[in-house]
Motif scaffolding. Sequence first.
Motif, PDB file in Angstrom:
ATOM      1  N   ASP A   1      81.085  32.971  78.942  1.00  0.00           N
ATOM      2  CA  ASP A   1      81.889  34.145  78.595  1.00  0.00           C
ATOM      3  C   ASP A   1      83.188  34.174  79.392  1.00  0.00           C
ATOM      4  O   ASP A   1      84.271  34.074  78.822  1.00  0.00           O
ATOM      5  CB  ASP A   1      81.098  35.435  78.817  1.00  0.00           C
ATOM      6  CG  ASP A   1      81.902  36.685  78.460  1.00  0.00           C
ATOM      7  OD1 ASP A   1      82.409  36.755  77.319  1.00  0.00           O
ATOM      8  OD2 ASP A   1      82.026  37.585  79.309  1.00  0.00           O
TER       9      ASP A   1
ATOM     10  N   MET B   1      83.291  33.165  70.819  1.00  0.00           N
ATOM     11  CA  MET B   1      81.828  33.292  70.686  1.00  0.00           C
ATOM     12  C   MET B   1      81.321  34.346  71.670  1.00  0.00           C
ATOM     13  O   MET B   1      81.389  34.148  72.889  1.00  0.00           O
ATOM     14  CB  MET B   1      81.156  31.954  70.983  1.00  0.00           C
ATOM     15  CG  MET B   1      79.635  31.999  70.966  1.00  0.00           C
ATOM     16  SD  MET B   1      78.895  32.366  69.373  1.00  0.00           S
ATOM     17  CE  MET B   1      79.120  30.795  68.537  1.00  0.00           C
ATOM     18  N   PRO B   2      80.799  35.462  71.168  1.00  0.00           N
ATOM     19  CA  PRO B   2      80.192  36.436  72.068  1.00  0.00           C
ATOM     20  C   PRO B   2      78.962  35.826  72.743  1.00  0.00           C
ATOM     21  O   PRO B   2      78.187  35.118  72.101  1.00  0.00           O
ATOM     22  CB  PRO B   2      79.770  37.578  71.140  1.00  0.00           C
ATOM     23  CG  PRO B   2      80.503  37.352  69.866  1.00  0.00           C
ATOM     24  CD  PRO B   2      80.767  35.887  69.781  1.00  0.00           C
ATOM     25  N   VAL B   3      78.834  36.101  74.032  1.00  0.00           N
ATOM     26  CA  VAL B   3      77.703  35.567  74.793  1.00  0.00           C
ATOM     27  C   VAL B   3      77.009  36.742  75.483  1.00  0.00           C
ATOM     28  O   VAL B   3      77.634  37.502  76.215  1.00  0.00           O
ATOM     29  CB  VAL B   3      78.174  34.536  75.846  1.00  0.00           C
ATOM     30  CG1 VAL B   3      76.990  33.992  76.628  1.00  0.00           C
ATOM     31  CG2 VAL B   3      78.957  33.409  75.181  1.00  0.00           C
TER      32      VAL B   3
ATOM     33  N   THR C   1      81.978  41.699  71.952  1.00  0.00           N
ATOM     34  CA  THR C   1      80.666  41.558  71.334  1.00  0.00           C
ATOM     35  C   THR C   1      80.524  42.403  70.064  1.00  0.00           C
ATOM     36  O   THR C   1      79.492  42.337  69.398  1.00  0.00           O
ATOM     37  CB  THR C   1      79.565  41.973  72.333  1.00  0.00           C
ATOM     38  OG1 THR C   1      79.795  43.332  72.733  1.00  0.00           O
ATOM     39  CG2 THR C   1      79.548  41.074  73.559  1.00  0.00           C
TER      40      THR C   1
ATOM     41  N   ASP D   1      76.400  33.302  65.401  1.00  0.00           N
ATOM     42  CA  ASP D   1      77.384  34.371  65.512  1.00  0.00           C
ATOM     43  C   ASP D   1      77.540  34.817  66.955  1.00  0.00           C
ATOM     44  O   ASP D   1      78.486  35.521  67.295  1.00  0.00           O
ATOM     45  CB  ASP D   1      76.960  35.579  64.675  1.00  0.00           C
ATOM     46  CG  ASP D   1      76.939  35.244  63.196  1.00  0.00           C
ATOM     47  OD1 ASP D   1      77.913  34.653  62.704  1.00  0.00           O
ATOM     48  OD2 ASP D   1      75.935  35.575  62.540  1.00  0.00           O
ATOM     49  N   ALA D   2      76.574  34.453  67.792  1.00  0.00           N
ATOM     50  CA  ALA D   2      76.574  34.816  69.208  1.00  0.00           C
ATOM     51  C   ALA D   2      75.607  33.886  69.928  1.00  0.00           C
ATOM     52  O   ALA D   2      74.825  33.184  69.289  1.00  0.00           O
ATOM     53  CB  ALA D   2      76.145  36.269  69.402  1.00  0.00           C
TER      54      ALA D   2
ATOM     55  N   ALA E   1      79.352  40.740  66.686  1.00  0.00           N
ATOM     56  CA  ALA E   1      77.951  40.314  66.732  1.00  0.00           C
ATOM     57  C   ALA E   1      77.024  41.521  66.662  1.00  0.00           C
ATOM     58  O   ALA E   1      75.990  41.477  65.978  1.00  0.00           O
ATOM     59  CB  ALA E   1      77.680  39.503  67.998  1.00  0.00           C
TER      60      ALA E   1
END
Length: 104
Positions: free
Chosen positions: A46, A62-64, A91, A32-33, A94
């Motif tokens: 990101d 995709m949150p990083v 984000t 999920d991240a 996540a």
Amino acid sequence: MCCGFPIQFVKPSTASAIAGRQILDAKSHGADAMATPCPLCHLSLDAYQNKASKEVHASLDMPVFHLPQVVGLALGASPEELGLSRHLVPTDAALEKVRPTARA
């Protein structure tokens, strides 16, 4: 595994394709991240994610997180204190999965 940043300014399309494949791999395994200890990896995954998305012809979203941000969250710091609003990929989704919900 490399994020592609070391060649970002020499072969940007190759660097973006590498980052895109890394994100797709994480997604295919149910992530999920992502979190990275390297500030350049964070930047690549990101800030350049929109370019990576174009190279792999897929929506990434995709949150990083940078590892110190993950540690900060674990220690109770707020997303605002950690600068999470500055990420280019939001984000929030996540965070909803890992932060405790209020109970009545």
